[in-house]
Each structure stands twice: as structure tokens, then as C-alpha cells.
Design a protein around this motif. Sequence first.
Motif, PDB file in Angstrom:
ATOM      1  N   HIS A 195       0.606  -1.337  -0.148  1.00  0.00           N
ATOM      2  CA  HIS A 195      -0.132  -0.015   0.289  1.00  0.00           C
ATOM      3  C   HIS A 195       0.559   1.545  -0.020  1.00  0.00           C
ATOM      4  N   TRP A 196       0.382   2.418  -0.684  1.00  0.00           N
ATOM      5  CA  TRP A 196       1.549   3.049  -1.029  1.00  0.00           C
ATOM      6  C   TRP A 196       1.535   3.668   1.102  1.00  0.00           C
ATOM      7  N   ARG A 197       0.918   3.495   1.640  1.00  0.00           N
ATOM      8  CA  ARG A 197       1.805   4.255   3.155  1.00  0.00           C
ATOM      9  C   ARG A 197       2.404   3.418   3.457  1.00  0.00           C
ATOM     10  N   ASP A 198       2.435   2.159   3.534  1.00  0.00           N
ATOM     11  CA  ASP A 198       3.133   0.951   4.276  1.00  0.00           C
ATOM     12  C   ASP A 198       4.723   1.398   3.337  1.00  0.00           C
ATOM     13  N   PHE A 199       4.686   1.523   1.744  1.00  0.00           N
ATOM     14  CA  PHE A 199       5.980   2.510   1.129  1.00  0.00           C
ATOM     15  C   PHE A 199       6.517   3.658   2.152  1.00  0.00           C
ATOM     16  N   GLU A 200       6.037   4.378   1.887  1.00  0.00           N
ATOM     17  CA  GLU A 200       6.325   5.738   2.767  1.00  0.00           C
ATOM     18  C   GLU A 200       6.840   4.325   3.820  1.00  0.00           C
ATOM     19  N   THR A 201       5.995   3.911   5.192  1.00  0.00           N
ATOM     20  CA  THR A 201       6.580   4.123   6.325  1.00  0.00           C
ATOM     21  C   THR A 201       7.920   3.442   5.756  1.00  0.00           C
ATOM     22  N   LEU A 202       8.257   2.197   4.981  1.00  0.00           N
ATOM     23  CA  LEU A 202       9.163   1.416   4.912  1.00  0.00           C
ATOM     24  C   LEU A 202      10.179   2.858   4.997  1.00  0.00           C
ATOM     25  N   LEU A 203      10.771   3.283   3.612  1.00  0.00           N
ATOM     26  CA  LEU A 203      10.737   4.807   3.362  1.00  0.00           C
ATOM     27  C   LEU A 203      11.468   5.294   4.370  1.00  0.00           C
ATOM     28  N   PHE A 204      10.637   5.828   5.306  1.00  0.00           N
ATOM     29  CA  PHE A 204      10.721   6.356   6.625  1.00  0.00           C
ATOM     30  C   PHE A 204      11.537   5.454   7.641  1.00  0.00           C
ATOM     31  N   ARG A 205      11.815   4.258   7.358  1.00  0.00           N
ATOM     32  CA  ARG A 205      12.349   2.973   8.686  1.00  0.00           C
ATOM     33  C   ARG A 205      13.744   3.208   8.130  1.00  0.00           C
ATOM     34  N   ILE A 206      13.769   3.078   6.714  1.00  0.00           N
ATOM     35  CA  ILE A 206      15.134   2.615   6.246  1.00  0.00           C
ATOM     36  C   ILE A 206      15.771   3.886   6.564  1.00  0.00           C
ATOM     37  N   PHE A 207      15.495   5.309   6.097  1.00  0.00           N
ATOM     38  CA  PHE A 207      15.880   6.502   7.147  1.00  0.00           C
ATOM     39  C   PHE A 207      16.616   6.662   7.771  1.00  0.00           C
ATOM     40  N   GLN A 208      15.656   6.000   8.858  1.00  0.00           N
ATOM     41  CA  GLN A 208      16.689   5.894   9.912  1.00  0.00           C
ATOM     42  C   GLN A 208      17.232   5.165  10.371  1.00  0.00           C
ATOM     43  N   ASN A 209      17.590   3.856   9.652  1.00  0.00           N
ATOM     44  CA  ASN A 209      18.249   3.166   9.813  1.00  0.00           C
ATOM     45  C   ASN A 209      19.648   3.876   9.463  1.00  0.00           C
ATOM     46  N   GLN A 210      19.723   4.702   8.573  1.00  0.00           N
ATOM     47  CA  GLN A 210      20.884   5.145   7.788  1.00  0.00           C
ATOM     48  C   GLN A 210      21.387   6.337   8.346  1.00  0.00           C
ATOM     49  N   GLY A 211      20.530   6.894   9.713  1.00  0.00           N
ATOM     50  CA  GLY A 211      21.249   7.873  10.757  1.00  0.00           C
ATOM     51  C   GLY A 211      20.446   9.249  10.850  1.00  0.00           C
ATOM     52  N   PHE A 212      19.491   9.358   9.931  1.00  0.00           N
ATOM     53  CA  PHE A 212      18.437  10.245   9.688  1.00  0.00           C
ATOM     54  C   PHE A 212      17.327  10.678  10.960  1.00  0.00           C
ATOM     55  N   THR A 213      17.601  11.860  11.297  1.00  0.00           N
ATOM     56  CA  THR A 213      16.313  12.302  11.780  1.00  0.00           C
ATOM     57  C   THR A 213      15.028  11.979  11.283  1.00  0.00           C
ATOM     58  N   ALA A 214      14.202  11.444  10.752  1.00  0.00           N
ATOM     59  CA  ALA A 214      13.162  11.208  10.102  1.00  0.00           C
ATOM     60  C   ALA A 214      11.571  11.725  11.111  1.00  0.00           C
TER      61      ALA A 214
END
Length: 405
Positions: A159-178
Amino acid sequence: MTSTVGEGLVDGCQWSDLELEAEIAALQTAIRTWAESKELWFDCGFKAYLDHVDGEPHDPPVVTLLICGGDLSTVLDGEDPEGNEPGFRELLEQRGYFYENINGYSMAIYPESEALSSAFARYFHWRWVCSLITEDTADVYQELYDHFARRPDDLNRLHWRDFETLLFRIFQNQGFTAELGPGTADNGIDLRLWQKNPIGDILTIVQAKRYAVGNKIDLTNVAALYGIGIAEGANKSMFVTTSSYLPVARRFAARFPGSIELAERRNVVDWCAKATQGIVADKSTLVSPEAVGRIISEVAHRRDPRVLHASFGHNVTMNNFALIIKETKHAALLMGLGNRTVSDDGYGQRGTEVPQFEPSTISRLKGDLVWRAKRKLDDGRISYWDGSNLYSAWSGEPETFDLYD
């Protein structure tokens, strides 16, 4: 959670999600029809394994759980004066399934053939991965990243919202404050990312589009995001899609290097692969021994909600104790604690026990003694479910054990 059709080769046929779901429904209907014909269908129903245990898929996959009471549970639990159980077993065999009595009232139905079992395994694994896409569990559940790194086509099933949430977690994993946007009325900004810098935080705004591979992003979308970035005072804008970009959109972005970045499916897959490499299977390495040592010293001599208890057993009563060593809103890492007997009947078969805290407790921070659990809040009561046991805060009082069957 919604998904489009995902296919797998099974017995020479292509099975979609919808076809597997229809197969489950047909199986359930056949079972109910048979039970009703024998006047056994009372206090009975079906439940998905994921919904029932809220845990990882079983291997082999449980196609459905038959939850039965009354006469049907009696028949399938061994008391069968009219000889109905062989008919039930034959019904399943004719359709390519068999059953296992889990606890007298829960019957797990499994597929017989390896091919069909593989198809259902893929289907239920997908459902499991989807259930993990929440805002703060990705450091506990590496399946999120591993699944999409290995099966990039499944990005388009999200779902498009789950895709956004997945990216949110990916960027947090990369060290960003998201910061994940509201999903609607977000002025074209799905995520905001901040990165520490000696001269101040660097802000990147992100727009995410879960598009089919052939639906390429055009100039209008990219130029609009660039304009939004300027209006927001962002240092950088990033467009992320599961498809790709038209040449005119790429040429536009190339005119503003450092100001706008275009990321596509291969980038998301690469990010997932790197995130997977950064989250190891041994959960004990996610928390330092020093941090766990501090927790142990804090909870060892007082009642503390980080010390958990669960009782279990069929016809017996046993206790598990665990310590919360990392916790988020939706998930927790637990470390098993030993049991110390306080009193017994002289034979060690019945008595009371408490969790064991001693200098060697820190040595339990390893391998299988550290595992993950889902955290739930219900009417102010917090519990932790790991797929087998339901933990809650230990009362501080000795817990009863009884090994007599």
C-alpha cells in the motif's frame, strides 16, 4: 494492508494471492459442510495463524486454524464413539491437506504437497512482513529489509502508505532523524529528514511514489518537488519511486546537482540490502553488555516493570522470566532470566520460584536467550507476545510451579 496479485509456480500452475485466499475459503467451507452434516458444528470457527498467535509463520505453513468446541473438539481429541474422525481425515486428504491437534480445541491444517506448501509459505511470509511495517520495529525485525532486498517486485504490492513507512524506517536506519508525514494534506512532502552538521541541521524533504514499473515519473512531478523544496527552505529535495524517470525529468534534476536527487527501485533495493547487513540475526548484539549490566543492577533488588513473567504448560504450570533490554512503542527485545526456587515440596515438583539475578546473569546476553516480542497496550496494561508466551510485568511475588500431570 492491501496487495496486488503475487504469483508463484505451484504444481505447474500460477497461484495468485487471490487464488490462495479462495483455496483457503473453499477448504473452510468443505470442513464446515462436513461437520454440519454430522451435526458437529457447534461453537466452531476458523482463524488465520497470524491473527491467532501474532507471530512468525509456522513451518510448514498453517493454512487455517480450526477452532472447535463441543462435539467436534471431542471427536478430534480422541473421544469418537461414532467413528467420525476418519471421515474428517479423509476429507482433508482428498483436498490435499492433513491436520494436527494442537491443544484439544485448535486444529492446524497443513498442505500435503511440497509445491502447495511453498506457495502458502510465500503468501504467509508476505503477510507477516506486512504486519511488521510499523513505525518503530525495524531494528528488531530485519525481515523487513531482507524481504525487499531479495524480492524487489514486492515493493509494488505495498500500500502506498506502507511504502512511505518503509522508507521512513530505512532513512532512520541510515542515521537520519526522520519525520513521517500525515499521509494526506501533506503539501507534497511525505518525509522530512534531518542530518547533523557542524553549521546546523541539513533538511531534506522526500516525496514517495509507489508506481508500477512502466509508469515513469515525468518532469511536472520533479519540478513541483523542486519548487516545494525552495518554498520550505530545504537544503535538498529527494524523489523516491518504485518505477523510474522520463529523460526530461532526469535532465531537469541534472541542472540542480546537490539540490534535488532522484531515487528509483534499484536504490530502494540497495538501501534494503545495506540495512539488512547492518541488522544481524543475533539480537543480543543490538544492545551493549554495559547497558544490560546497568539494567540488571537497577532491577535486581526492587520490583520493576522491565522484569517480565509468563506462565505456560498443558496440565502443568511452569514459569518463564525475562528482562526487557530494549523497548519501543511497538516492539521489545527480551533476555531470558533463570529461575530460582524459593520453596518446594521436597521433590522439586511443586513450589514457588522467582527470577534469578546474580553476577552471571549478564552471560545470558547471547544468541537464543535474546529474542523479540510485540508490545501491546490494552486498557492501560502492557503485554509482550513472542509467538509462544504472553509476558507481563512481574508482580514481585514468588510464582507457583507445578510439574505434576
